[in-house]
Design an enzyme around this catalytic site. Structure first.
Site, short mmCIF file in Angstrom:
data_model
loop_
_atom_site.label_atom_id
_atom_site.label_comp_id
_atom_site.label_asym_id
_atom_site.label_seq_id
_atom_site.Cartn_x
_atom_site.Cartn_y
_atom_site.Cartn_z
N GLY A 185 5.67 -7.69 -13.42
CA GLY A 185 4.50 -7.90 -14.28
C GLY A 185 4.56 -9.23 -15.01
O GLY A 185 3.59 -10.00 -15.04
N ASP A 186 5.70 -9.53 -15.61
CA ASP A 186 5.89 -10.81 -16.29
C ASP A 186 5.82 -11.98 -15.32
O ASP A 186 5.18 -13.00 -15.59
CB ASP A 186 7.26 -10.84 -16.99
#
Length: 414
Positions: A185-186
């Site tokens: 996600g990051d």
């Protein structure tokens, strides 16, 4: 001074940084990974990236292991903050906000990863900063984006994996879903943010007008779900965990061998035929029960015929032997450990492991996957200590002398 960056020129004003983004000044007001990684990629490509940290609450990724050197520094932090300069600035002070606005007048890009609305509450949101620099590209990374009913929710990487649907698809069908084994996600949000920033920069160069680049972790993860969305919208088929299988092609997955596992993707008729030849069973290419992709995909046929054939082909051989036998002709690749990847000669040839100084010693970490023929391998400098470049940056960009920098530091502004 930060001893991890010997001989690093003061590139805020000298123009000595090299690369296609040389001359672009980026204010990096981010922490941890979703944001720092975006800015680091721009720095690798020549941008002057100035990491801005709160003097009383710096990026807490500085405390993440592993550490290197006699005066231990975080290699995790360095991996996402190399090639940057570092300053401190507390936006809770009126003087701090004034300094940021002054820096924005000199910058091309500002990147932040606060929860939406935070910069506005501090009085330095995009609408305010755009008055100081109409060409500013304002890149905002958050869990759910700047619009929509969930925009104000806090988020971590796992938030994006959960909310974007990827978590529900990962793992095995007979077990609970499993998060992807990295902070996808990051990382994906950082990649999209870098891409969006460059697009907005191009537009700003053409029109003189900047804009907001709004990237959410949820959106970024959703875009990585391959065929899941159209399977649902067209067929009402909700994707679930498949383990190492694929929803519509076989064989295409992880298979055991003598010393581990390999990925084998010989599902097309062409690659199946070549594989039959390589492994000494050419008659299987014309076996009427398994001679087409459609026949090999059948659950019953795949379990009864194909899996035993793959065991016969792979189990007598090591990963390296299988790659040597077949890797040049069909999609067959060893499932490598990180140790094997780091020591892979091909990875070395691609300059994907670079040495970056951390705590006074060189540390190997991943490089930049973007290879530009005109760039070459950039010089890697270490991540800055907190506020290491206060005097240089504030002097070069804003003309503050040492006495004024010291005054601001003593007041808690820097």
């Amino acid at each position: 001074m930060n001893t991890d960056r010997p001989g690093q020129p003061d590139d805020t004003g000298s123009g000595l940084r090299r690369g296609p983004l040389a001359g672009i000044i980026v204010l990096d007001i981010t922490r941890v990974v979703a944001g720092p990684y975006c800015a680091q990629m721009l720095a690798d490509l020549g941008a002057t990236v100035i990491k801005v940290e709160n003097p009383s609450d710096p990026d807490y990724a500085r405390s993440f292991p592993p550490f290197a050197g006699d005066d231990p520094k975080s290699a995790f932090f360095a991996q996402f903050n190399r090639n940057k300069q570092g300053i401190t600035l507390d936006l809770k002070f009126e003087e701090g906000r004034a300094l940021l606005r002054a820096l924005v007048k000199k910058a091309h890009v500002l990147i932040e990863n606060f929860r939406p609305g935070t910069m506005e509450k501090l009085g330095v949101g995009y609408e305010v900063l755009a008055q100081d620099n109409p060409a500013l590209v304002y890149t905002a990374i958050s869990g759910f984006g700047r619009t929509g009913p969930n925009s104000s929710r806090p988020a971590y990487d796992n938030t994006g994996q959960a909310a974007g649907g990827l978590w529900s698809m990962n793992g095995y069908a007979d077990r609970p879903p499993v998060r992807v084994g990295t902070i996808i996600g990051d990382l994906s949000a950082s990649l999209y943010a870098a891409f969006g920033t460059l697009a907005a920069l191009r537009e700003a160069e053409r029109t003189g007008r900047g804009q907001v680049v709004d990237v959410s972790q949820q959106d970024s993860v959703l875009s990585l779900t391959e065929n899941a969305v159209v399977r649902y919208t067209l067929e009402n088929d909700v994707a679930g965990p498949l383990g190492n299988d694929h929803p519509f092609v076989r064989p295409y997955g992880q298979f055991p061998c003598k010393d581990g596992h390999v990925f084998f993707g010989g599902y097309t008729d062409k690659f199946w035929r070549i594989s039959c030849q390589i492994f000494g069973t050419p008659e299987l290419a014309t076996d009427p029960e398994i001679d087409t992709m459609e026949k090999r995909f059948s659950d019953a046929v795949y379990t009864r015929r194909i899996l035993p054939i793959l065991d016969q082909w792979f189990m007598p051989h090591t990963k390296a032997a299988l790659e040597e036998m077949a890797g040049d002709r069909v999609p067959l690749t060893a499932v490598k450990t990180i140790a094997e990847v780091v020591e892979d000669p091909h990875i070395a040839a691609r300059d994907m492991i670079v040495q970056v100084p951390v705590g006074g010693q060189p540390v190997r970490m991943f490089g930049n996957p973007v290879k530009l023929s005109g760039l070459g391998l950039p010089i890697m400098t270490g991540a800055p200590d907190t506020g290491a470049d206060n005097a240089a940056v504030y002097g070069a960009l804003l003309g503050l002398d040492a006495a004024e920098v010291d005054r601001l530091r003593a007041a808690g502004v820097l």
